[in-house]
Design a protein around this motif. Structure first.
Motif, PDB file in Angstrom:
ATOM      1  N   ARG A 154      -2.492  -8.366  -3.816  1.00 31.62           N
ATOM      2  CA  ARG A 154      -3.199  -7.515  -4.766  1.00 31.62           C
ATOM      3  C   ARG A 154      -4.464  -6.947  -4.140  1.00 31.62           C
ATOM      4  O   ARG A 154      -4.781  -5.758  -4.309  1.00 31.62           O
ATOM      5  N   TYR A 155      -5.193  -7.766  -3.405  1.00 32.34           N
ATOM      6  CA  TYR A 155      -6.457  -7.320  -2.823  1.00 32.34           C
ATOM      7  C   TYR A 155      -6.231  -6.225  -1.779  1.00 32.34           C
ATOM      8  O   TYR A 155      -6.952  -5.226  -1.744  1.00 32.34           O
ATOM      9  N   THR A 156      -5.251  -6.416  -0.916  1.00 31.07           N
ATOM     10  CA  THR A 156      -5.038  -5.490   0.200  1.00 31.07           C
ATOM     11  C   THR A 156      -4.095  -4.343  -0.130  1.00 31.07           C
ATOM     12  O   THR A 156      -4.088  -3.332   0.572  1.00 31.07           O
ATOM     13  N   GLY A 157      -3.266  -4.497  -1.156  1.00 27.93           N
ATOM     14  CA  GLY A 157      -2.240  -3.505  -1.427  1.00 27.93           C
ATOM     15  C   GLY A 157      -1.028  -3.646  -0.535  1.00 27.93           C
ATOM     16  O   GLY A 157      -0.143  -2.778  -0.544  1.00 27.93           O
ATOM     17  N   ASN A 158      -0.939  -4.728   0.213  1.00 30.25           N
ATOM     18  CA  ASN A 158       0.152  -4.924   1.160  1.00 30.25           C
ATOM     19  C   ASN A 158       1.326  -5.616   0.465  1.00 30.25           C
ATOM     20  O   ASN A 158       1.246  -6.779   0.081  1.00 30.25           O
ATOM     21  N   LYS A 159       2.433  -4.901   0.314  1.00 33.43           N
ATOM     22  CA  LYS A 159       3.588  -5.408  -0.424  1.00 33.43           C
ATOM     23  C   LYS A 159       4.219  -6.622   0.241  1.00 33.43           C
ATOM     24  O   LYS A 159       4.863  -7.444  -0.430  1.00 33.43           O
ATOM     25  N   VAL A 200      -0.424  -6.857 -10.769  1.00 33.87           N
ATOM     26  CA  VAL A 200      -0.199  -5.925  -9.665  1.00 33.87           C
ATOM     27  C   VAL A 200       1.070  -5.105  -9.866  1.00 33.87           C
ATOM     28  O   VAL A 200       1.227  -4.034  -9.266  1.00 33.87           O
ATOM     29  N   THR A 252     -10.008  -1.492  -2.857  1.00 38.91           N
ATOM     30  CA  THR A 252     -10.230  -0.132  -3.336  1.00 38.91           C
ATOM     31  C   THR A 252     -11.061  -0.092  -4.611  1.00 38.91           C
ATOM     32  O   THR A 252     -11.343   0.990  -5.131  1.00 38.91           O
ATOM     33  N   ASP A 255       1.664  -2.070   8.033  1.00 36.07           N
ATOM     34  CA  ASP A 255       1.019  -1.554   6.834  1.00 36.07           C
ATOM     35  C   ASP A 255      -0.445  -1.237   7.107  1.00 36.07           C
ATOM     36  O   ASP A 255      -0.976  -0.235   6.646  1.00 36.07           O
ATOM     37  N   ARG A 285      -2.502   2.095   4.551  1.00 35.91           N
ATOM     38  CA  ARG A 285      -2.120   2.116   3.141  1.00 35.91           C
ATOM     39  C   ARG A 285      -3.188   1.466   2.278  1.00 35.91           C
ATOM     40  O   ARG A 285      -3.036   0.375   1.770  1.00 35.91           O
ATOM     41  N   GLY A 286      -4.311   2.134   2.140  1.00 35.59           N
ATOM     42  CA  GLY A 286      -5.354   1.648   1.237  1.00 35.59           C
ATOM     43  C   GLY A 286      -6.154   0.489   1.771  1.00 35.59           C
ATOM     44  O   GLY A 286      -6.644  -0.321   1.004  1.00 35.59           O
ATOM     45  N   THR A 305     -10.407  -5.540  -5.591  1.00 27.73           N
ATOM     46  CA  THR A 305      -9.480  -5.241  -4.507  1.00 27.73           C
ATOM     47  C   THR A 305     -10.271  -4.457  -3.477  1.00 27.73           C
ATOM     48  O   THR A 305     -11.436  -4.114  -3.699  1.00 27.73           O
TER      49      THR A 305
END
Length: 506
Positions: free
Chosen positions: A223-228, A288, A441, A497, A502-503, A439
């Motif tokens: 959730r913090y990194t946006g890494n799936k 998330v 972002t 990633d 990616r964010g 996060t």
């Protein structure tokens, strides 16, 4: 008369910094009132940490008095009841406390403690403790660091490992095939072992708390990194626990099973922190995935069972909701005391259910009344010790239990009891009064490291790229190669990633 631990603490001057003043009455509709009581309980909790209380020369930063590890030159260790992981749990609680109430007075102790215990590879596996290291022990320190990243706790100096990177290092180290069951013919396959090193008792035990903590770190880091990729690891872990029936059809959460028994010899003991860590992790996944149906179903099942199992002990819907640790506190059981691990579980139960409310707001109308009723009962036990406000463990008693029935045990005031009540006080704050976890972002500033934790463990027997020799069984060698390949692929995707931007805004 003071209990033996309290007599030692008083003699050592460890209670000296705590003023004599009973806890004030608490109005749960007034955050200032909650904060005033929480401040005193936090001070009492830290009174069991020698560095805060009396600052003895050479004290090892971050740890509580307990069974000593091999001592480094110049380090001191006093006899006590705590293990290494209890320190990580305490600092994680204080980070949460700071976030809820804005009290920065303990920052020095939090920062120095977390940084001192990071270990050679920045994965919370310090040399003094590595020979008895459990994956769950390591994770409690990493979850504290992750909490620091999520709450905007001040970042370490640039030449020090960063909070997010420390959590990543621990998480990555636990993907290491040496930490897991590597046998596709075994239902336990890919399960995270309880112990890190093969020579430790429990290396063949796949337990819920280790896997639950791994899921928790993966869900929160994702959730913090946006890494799936992290989120996929969290989901895979939860699905395995369901497949193994560690989470049964009634959402009862069991303790674990053994590799040699294909994880079918399930230890049916249930502990509140197992249920709570999974509930919080599912809530992060719900958040998330923008209210994913799967995760709502799992939250609802875990929540209903947790309230029935650890708050009511009754089929009567009007029975009071007061937290209790059913497998060691239950009055009908023979003399089986709650040990010093179990005596900390109520605090995590309250805190992680409160986090569930924040990440899945629809649950607040169900959870908050339960937590408030439980917290009121907890506060009634805070009448003991030299300052007249140390808290007890048996919240259902309505008072600090100085005596006990035959086969039962009286209260002992220790760090765990104070941490429990602090967690209870934090949990009853209205959720709109504090920020959701950051996060990268939405305000998070903690730096990432997608290579953290990949150097292998400090024990040479646990090197990641351990060669497969001719003496290895062919089948086992193939499976190991496949799992290592999967590990390498996972780490490649994590870094890919990052490279694609990616964010990741670091």
């Amino acid at each position: 008369m003071l209990s033996r631990p309290l007599r030692w603490l008083a003699a050592a001057g460890i209670l000296a910094r705590t003023a004599v003043a009973a806890l004030p009455p608490v109005d749960f509709d007034d955050n200032n009132s909650i904060a005033a009581a929480a401040k005193l309980v936090a001070e009492d909790m830290l009174s069991f940490y020698p560095r805060y209380a009396s600052d003895p020369p050479g004290w090892t930063l971050g740890i509580l008095p307990g069974p000593p590890p091999p001592k480094a030159a110049g380090e001191q260790q006093m006899p006590g009841m705590y293990y290494w992981w209890h320190g990580g749990a305490m600092w994680g609680t204080l980070i949460d406390y700071r976030h809820r109430f804005g009290d920065k007075s303990f920052d020095k102790y939090i920062t120095e403690s977390l940084l001192h215990q990071t270990g050679k590879n920045n994965d919370f596996n310090p040399a003094n403790w590595s020979l008895s290291m459990g994956n769950d022990d390591q994770a409690f320190w990493a979850m504290a660091a992750l909490g620091a990243a999520e709450t905007g706790y001040p970042d370490p100096p640039e030449d020090q490992p960063q909070w997010l990177a420390l959590a990543q290092g621990t998480l990555h180290s636990q993907i290491n095939p040496q930490r897991r069951i590597v046998d596709q013919s075994n239902p336990c396959n890919w399960g995270l072992r309880w112990q890190v090193f093969p020579q430790n008792n429990g290396y063949d035990y796949v337990n819920t708390i280790s896997n639950g903590c791994f899921m928790n770190m993966a869900a929160r880091t994702g959730r913090y990194t946006g890494n799936k990729t992290y989120l996929d690891l969290a989901e895979r872990t939860y699905d395995l626990l369901k497949e193994l029936k560690y989470i049964d059809e009634n959402f009862e959460v069991h303790d674990g099973g053994h590799e040699k028994k294909q994880c079918k010899d399930i230890n049916k003991l249930t502990f509140s922190y197992n249920a709570a860590i999974l509930m919080q992790s599912c809530a992060y996944m719900y958040n998330v995935t923008n209210g994913g149906e799967k995760w709502k179903r799992e939250i609802d099942g875990l929540l209903d069972r947790t309230i029935k199992s650890f708050f009511t002990n009754s089929s009567d819907p009007t029975a009071p909701h007061i937290a209790f640790e059913r497998n060691c506190e239950y009055s009908s059981l023979p003399a089986e005391p709650c040990n010093n691990d179990m005596r900390t579980f109520k605090g995590y139960l309250h805190r992680w259910m409160a986090s569930t409310m924040k990440m899945a707001p629809y649950t607040e109308s169900i959870i908050m009344p339960v937590l408030r009723e439980s917290a009121r009962a907890a506060l009634k036990t805070c009448t003991h010790g030299p300052n007249g406000r140390l808290c007890g463990f048996y919240w259902r008693e309505g008072a600090f239990r100085t005596t006990a029935p035959v086969g039962q045990f009286p209260d002992t005031a220790s760090m765990g009891e104070q941490m429990n009540v602090l967690g209870a006080l934090m949990s009853v704050m209205k959720t709109e009064t504090y920020r959701p976890p950051f996060t990268n972002t939405t305000g998070g500033t903690s730096g990432a490291d997608y290579n953290a934790g990949l150097a292998g463990d400090e024990d040479p027997r646990n090197r990641l790229w351990k060669p497969i020799t001719a003496a290895d069984k062919a089948g086992a060698g193939i499976v190991t190669a496949v799992l290592i390949g999967a590990f390498a692929s996972t780490m490649l995707w994590l870094n890919w990633d990052q490279m694609r931007g990616r964010g990741f805004g670091f």
